[in-house]
Design an enzyme around this catalytic site. Structure first.
Site, PDB file in Angstrom:
ATOM      1  CG  HIS A 106      -6.453  17.919 -41.393  1.00 53.59           C
ATOM      2  ND1 HIS A 106      -6.885  16.617 -41.356  1.00 53.59           N
ATOM      3  CD2 HIS A 106      -5.567  18.008 -42.420  1.00 53.59           C
ATOM      4  CE1 HIS A 106      -6.281  15.943 -42.329  1.00 53.59           C
ATOM      5  NE2 HIS A 106      -5.468  16.755 -42.988  1.00 53.59           N
ATOM      6  CG  ASP A 140      -3.735  13.310 -44.531  1.00 52.57           C
ATOM      7  OD1 ASP A 140      -3.858  14.428 -44.012  1.00 52.57           O
ATOM      8  OD2 ASP A 140      -4.338  12.965 -45.554  1.00 52.57           O
ATOM      9  CD  GLU A 173      -7.321  18.774 -45.581  1.00 49.60           C
ATOM     10  OE1 GLU A 173      -6.799  19.170 -46.635  1.00 49.60           O
ATOM     11  OE2 GLU A 173      -7.500  17.570 -45.337  1.00 49.60           O
ATOM     12  CD  GLU A 174      -8.070  14.244 -45.272  1.00 53.00           C
ATOM     13  OE1 GLU A 174      -8.228  14.508 -46.475  1.00 53.00           O
ATOM     14  OE2 GLU A 174      -6.973  13.930 -44.787  1.00 53.00           O
ATOM     15  CG  ASP A 226      -2.583  18.444 -44.251  1.00 50.60           C
ATOM     16  OD1 ASP A 226      -2.437  17.260 -43.876  1.00 50.60           O
ATOM     17  OD2 ASP A 226      -3.548  18.814 -44.945  1.00 50.60           O
TER      18      ASP A 226
END
Lengths: 458, 458
Positions: free
Chosen positions: A283, A295, A329-330, A356
């Site tokens: 992501h 991340d 994504e987060e 991820d």
């Protein structure tokens, strides 16, 4: 045959099958070694990550950084010579932290002590003047629900640590993160005015770690913040000592209207079955802390590198390998959802691979689908030379989750995760925490697997 | 039977044997899990390492720091309640860096540029005013030997990098480190006035990495220093451009008379065969850079922790497990040599385990002795839950080398070594580069193996 004998014969047949399968993979072993060598020598994944971290920076959905990241992703794919490079637009949430977030402990004598806090993603703001209230510490939702009237007007402090004893840090995270996700709802349900949540890390440090939280429509939205683990220990000790303390919180977070953003897509077309697609991705969005290096900057550059490695070695996959840099994504998963729901006439996704878990040494893959798991297990020995030969049952990734729910076999790159939560969602998640060799080998592992699926099917 | 069939049947019998052996190890599996849990939860290895790094600091043989480390080691063993805690004196070399080490590149126009250099351990000093000379770059000893008269009066610059393409960083180190060890001898043999050696790391950074070098009596002793990899790249580029540059070196290193130091020894006596001894150790000395955190503070605290874990769980080994904190691995190996040559009437060493690869995630063990390798391979599955189940043939450690040469099976803890040479022998080797979970699991792996050998013999 006795049970024991039957068991051993069974095992030995299995061993026979696995060994014969392993032996038949020799052609991929040689290519795999070339891929790893090119990954290590070129150091291209690290160079790309360095650029993403330092030139683009954080890239929370809806932010200027995220827009810059989309432009960077497309430009990078074009420079690498990927085919069919394009954006797939998607509307994403736009939450901002604002300019202020502060916390203090107030002592009976009027003195105060700073605590390091940060708004959880999605939180509402406090009133402008902040909230000052007594604090009740809890370790579980059961405890909150049992508080009754005493909770009214209080800040509820969720202080159940990630379980250090677990070998899997992911499992330790899984056992604590509901406090972050649902703490505000549980606090408000009993009349609490805010939720303060111990940061999701096993490490004692003084950085708060942010992350997503959610509200439900039927319950009042109260502000919620993460407190550093050192702050949490300090606060807990003070509360246990019986001191009559209060805590203040001031947060200026805000949810703005949705913004148009995009998934970034590029591919290497298959030579024989181009309509069969293997997705490789991570992501592109990150939290607004550090640089989003592990991340999931790592997953982004590894996905790009996985394809570049094949191109640079002149390898032509039979099926199409497609890199997708997923957006959001987060805090929303809008990119993954949009990708999976888009009509793609004549196309069939046969696998989706996500990285991820941070750019650490690859250990193997987690394969959600049982038949795919069986097949990839037979390929394990090809990954042995880099120590990435543990093929586990179960896995995948958040971004490819919507594809998986449509029946596409999902595969997650599994890495050595002991350091992940030291950095995760905090100001620690910066490029200097990434080792270029570990990052490169993760990219190589993804590249090898994607290619083997492209040749052999799944 | 065809060859292929015979091969498969052989494999399948092997699988049978291995699986039955694995199944019979259930009792140790449960203890192994308790050991790992205690290691992670107590975090004691990290706490000890933090103390060693910050309260004692660097501890090069013969230095005040080394003396302090010996005192610390003995006191720590006593506090942990080890048995027969004592020092075994040994005379060690006393080399010091002195106060000055400087390097510059001088350009034809009179301008100068600093390069980051550090004396290699054992080097003589330059004359007080330093050395200024032209530089010749070489990649191999063959190249040096071919220089002939052109080398006279020059600084010989050894610039063969560690091979990034190798999966094993140890192998990459092994392929380059002879430049550090013997560069000065080769330079002097052709009339060179000094040797400048590219730092032993695959990373591009601006820290010089030191390490041991040696002289031979028949050849003039010329000063030798490491240059940072960034400095090496810069210098190489300038030389390739044909610019007429010179380099200056000023080193104040000195070898003083030997000093008395000691190995620190403590144990857990065996209940049934106390005369049979398993040594568990690392080296207490370090270079005078950073804090010696990974090299080899990690091995020291893991050895201490390996025994503490057994004690804390109330486990009583049949054979004696002895922790040895060896002195002077880095520049003399006097501690390891003295330990092995000391008469120990009525005692028999049955194994020696060393941790000297850094406090990273354990991957398994390297076993030098072939019979010991076979036996420990049968125990591999017990280490699977922490991913430390790769039992390789070959290994050991420098400190236990002298024991191994006397026939004692030597075993090295193998770890994920990708980051090791980022820190090795440089100012980077500090406590903040150590992950407490990785360190703890290495200690647990050593503890489990030492106990299994104590119970089962080897």
């Amino acid at each position: 045959m006795s049970h024991a004998l039957r068991f051993f014969v069974g095992l030995s047949i299995l061993a026979l099958l696995l060994s014969s399968q392993a032996l038949s993979q020799q052609p991929y072993d040689s290519l795999a070694q070339k891929i790893a060598r090119e990954a290590l020598v070129s150091n291209k994944a690290y160079d790309m990550l360095n650029e993403l971290c330092t030139k683009v920076g954080t890239r929370l959905s809806g932010s200027a950084g995220a827009a810059k990241a989309v432009t960077w992703g497309k430009k990078t794919m074009e420079e690498l010579g990927f085919e069919n490079v394009h954006l797939e637009p998607v509307m994403v949430p736009h939450w901002t932290r604002g300019t202020e977030e502060k916390g203090f402990i107030f002592f009976p004598d009027g003195k105060r002590e700073k605590i390091n806090v940060t708004a959880l993603g999605g939180s509402v703001a406090t009133p402008k003047q902040g909230i000052v209230a007594e604090v009740i510490e809890v370790k579980s939702f059961e405890e909150v629900r049992a508080l009754g009237a005493t909770a009214k007007g209080k800040i509820i402090f969720f202080n159940r640590p990630m379980d250090r004893a677990l070998i899997s840090t992911g499992a330790a995270y899984g056992g604590a993160v509901n406090q972050r996700g649902r703490g505000a709802v549980e606090a408000a349900a009993v009349g609490g005015v805010a939720a303060l949540v111990r940061s999701m890390t096993t490490r004692l440090d003084d950085y708060p770690h942010t992350g997503a939280m959610g509200y439900v429509d039927s319950i009042k939205k109260v502000p919620t913040a993460a407190i550093s683990t050192m702050g949490a220990e300090r606060l807990s000790k003070l509360l246990a000592s019986g001191k009559h303390i209060q805590v203040s919180l001031k947060l200026s977070a805000e949810t703005l209207p949705d913004v148009e953003s995009a998934n970034v897509v590029g591919e290497l077309r298959g030579t024989e079955k181009p309509e069969e697609v293997i997705v490789v991705g991570g992501h592109l969005d990150s939290w607004d802390k550090g640089q989003g290096a592990h991340d999931d900057g790592a997953g982004i550059v590894q996905s790009l590198e996985a394809l570049r490695l094949l191109k640079s070695l002149g390898v032509k996959p039979k099926r199409t390998i497609r890199v997708v840099l997923f957006m959001n994504e987060e805090n929303g998963l809008r990119g993954g959802t949009a990708y999976a729901s888009k009509e793609r006439p004549g196309e069939k996704h046969i696998a989706a691979i996500e990285s991820d878990g941070g750019g650490f040494t690859p250990r193997g893959f987690g394969v959600a689908d049982s038949l795919a798991h069986l097949k990839i297990s037979g390929w394990a020995s090809t990954f042995g030379f880099i120590g990435a030969d543990k093929i586990q049952r179960g896995g995948g990734g958040a971004d490819i989750g919507p594809l998986m729910r449509k029946g596409v076999p999902g595969i997650g790159l599994n890495v050595d995760g002991h350091r992940y939560f030291d950095y995760h969602h905090s100001d620690h998640d910066t490029i200097d925490k990434v080792n270029e060799r570990e990052l490169a080998l993760g990219a190589a592992a993804m590249s090898i697997l994607a290619y083997m699926i492209a040749q052999e099917g799944l």
